[in-house]
Design a protein around this motif. Structure first.
Motif, PDB file in Angstrom:
ATOM      1  N   UNK A  12       0.881  -1.202  -0.100  1.00 32.92           N
ATOM      2  CA  UNK A  12      -0.150  -0.010   0.015  1.00 32.92           C
ATOM      3  C   UNK A  12       0.869   1.223  -0.072  1.00 32.92           C
ATOM      4  N   UNK A  13       0.121   2.373  -0.298  1.00 29.17           N
ATOM      5  CA  UNK A  13       1.130   3.878  -0.296  1.00 29.17           C
ATOM      6  C   UNK A  13       1.591   4.060   0.890  1.00 29.17           C
ATOM      7  N   UNK A  14       0.978   3.639   2.180  1.00 31.37           N
ATOM      8  CA  UNK A  14       1.593   3.888   3.496  1.00 31.37           C
ATOM      9  C   UNK A  14       2.743   3.097   3.837  1.00 31.37           C
ATOM     10  N   UNK A  15       3.086   2.243   3.124  1.00 30.59           N
ATOM     11  CA  UNK A  15       4.130   1.125   3.456  1.00 30.59           C
ATOM     12  C   UNK A  15       5.187   0.895   2.239  1.00 30.59           C
ATOM     13  N   UNK A  16       4.849   1.310   1.342  1.00 34.05           N
ATOM     14  CA  UNK A  16       5.843   1.241   0.075  1.00 34.05           C
ATOM     15  C   UNK A  16       6.056   2.459  -0.832  1.00 34.05           C
ATOM     16  N   UNK A  17       7.172   2.737  -1.149  1.00 34.61           N
ATOM     17  CA  UNK A  17       7.525   3.882  -1.813  1.00 34.61           C
ATOM     18  C   UNK A  17       8.800   3.827  -2.676  1.00 34.61           C
ATOM     19  N   UNK A  18       9.169   4.735  -3.351  1.00 36.67           N
ATOM     20  CA  UNK A  18      10.329   4.651  -4.302  1.00 36.67           C
ATOM     21  C   UNK A  18      11.587   5.518  -3.783  1.00 36.67           C
ATOM     22  N   UNK A  19      12.547   5.090  -3.799  1.00 34.62           N
ATOM     23  CA  UNK A  19      13.810   5.671  -3.535  1.00 34.62           C
ATOM     24  C   UNK A  19      13.908   7.021  -4.489  1.00 34.62           C
ATOM     25  N   UNK A  20      14.416   8.051  -4.022  1.00 39.49           N
ATOM     26  CA  UNK A  20      14.506   9.364  -4.970  1.00 39.49           C
ATOM     27  C   UNK A  20      15.881   9.711  -5.327  1.00 39.49           C
ATOM     28  N   UNK A  21      15.896   9.733  -6.534  1.00 44.06           N
ATOM     29  CA  UNK A  21      17.418   9.853  -7.055  1.00 44.06           C
ATOM     30  C   UNK A  21      17.786  11.362  -6.989  1.00 44.06           C
TER      31      UNK A  21
END
Length: 269
Positions: A12-21
């Motif tokens: 879910x968006x609350x628990x998973x995201x992307x590393x920001x370059x």
């Protein structure tokens, strides 16, 4: 479905995201990079290394380990370990890769002076389909293994070849370094050298935070703080994941001398 040591991650968006370059506009701005590192706990440097150099080392590793049968069905594990720990890890090819100008000179610039590269450097080889507790790197932060030196040591995680999410790359617990640093200073964290947990979804709930991931490419490098919690996903791809993690610091800062021997998986660290 994303898993780590067999545990299924909450996507879910609350628990998973992307590393920001790191944006191109900040790549040559040292102050901006330090601000980003203090804020995020990591620097995701896309294309920091020459992909051909990375793939060249991957090819060297592949050729050197081939006599062990690791790429076939009749693997000799004793021969694999001999080649890895007696030839690859202490060899000049690996030393040159870890001290290549794109890494060495970047750290000299970023740290603002003479640097020190720890001799103990790790190579992670994760085969497709390996799963269950103990197969993927469990959640931890590096300081628990480096307490006899400075806490300002920085780690570089370098995928040795393309590493899409399915291949089981490194993931970071968003903002974890702030909480870990506060608890370290308060003396409320355990001090033995040990991982935190294999239960990544449970840890994310405990921190009320997201795991951050990326599709890595040959040439990428992630630099992270000694306080930043990170782990690895299971490899559910059809190719092996190869990576290395190395550590640089200012030469004038205290050095953990336990890390000045070549890595071996029985070295106790």
């Amino acid at each position: 479905m994303l898993t780590s040591n067999g545990h299924v991650l909450d996507e879910s968006e609350r628990r998973l995201g992307e590393l920001r370059p790191v944006p191109d506009a900040e790549r040559r701005d040292r102050d901006a990079l330090w601000e980003r590192l203090r804020r995020d706990g990591y620097l995701f440097l896309r294309g920091a290394l020459d992909p051909e150099v990375v793939l060249g080392f991957r090819g060297y590793y592949h050729r050197t380990l081939a006599p062990s049968g690791v790429w076939g069905r009749a693997e000799d594990r004793a021969e694999y370990r001999r080649l890895l720990f007696r030839e690859v890890v202490p060899g000049p090819e690996y030393a040159a890769f870890c001290a290549q100008p794109a890494v060495r000179d970047w750290y000299a610039w970023f740290l603002g002076g003479e640097t020190f590269l720890h001799r103990r450097k790790l190579i992670r080889h994760v085969r497709p389909g390996e799963s269950g507790v103990g197969t993927a790197t469990q959640a931890h932060y590096d300081l628990v293994y480096l307490r006899e030196g400075t806490d300002r040591v920085l780690s570089s995680w370098i995928p040795l070849g393309d590493c899409p999410v399915r291949r089981g790359g490194l993931i970071y617990l968003e903002g974890s370094h702030h909480r870990v640093l506060a608890r370290e200073r308060a003396g409320t964290l355990r001090h033995p050298a040990a991982s935190i947990t294999a239960d990544l979804p449970g840890l994310a709930d405990d921190h009320d935070a997201r795991w951050l991931l990326a599709d890595y490419r040959a040439g990428d490098m992630v630099v992270h703080s000694a306080y930043t919690v990170h782990a690895a996903l299971d490899n559910v791809d059809d190719d092996y994941r190869l990576s290395t993690d190395i550590r640089y610091q200012r030469a004038a800062d205290p050095i953990d001398w336990r890390w000045q021997r070549h890595w071996h998986d029985h070295d106790g660290l």
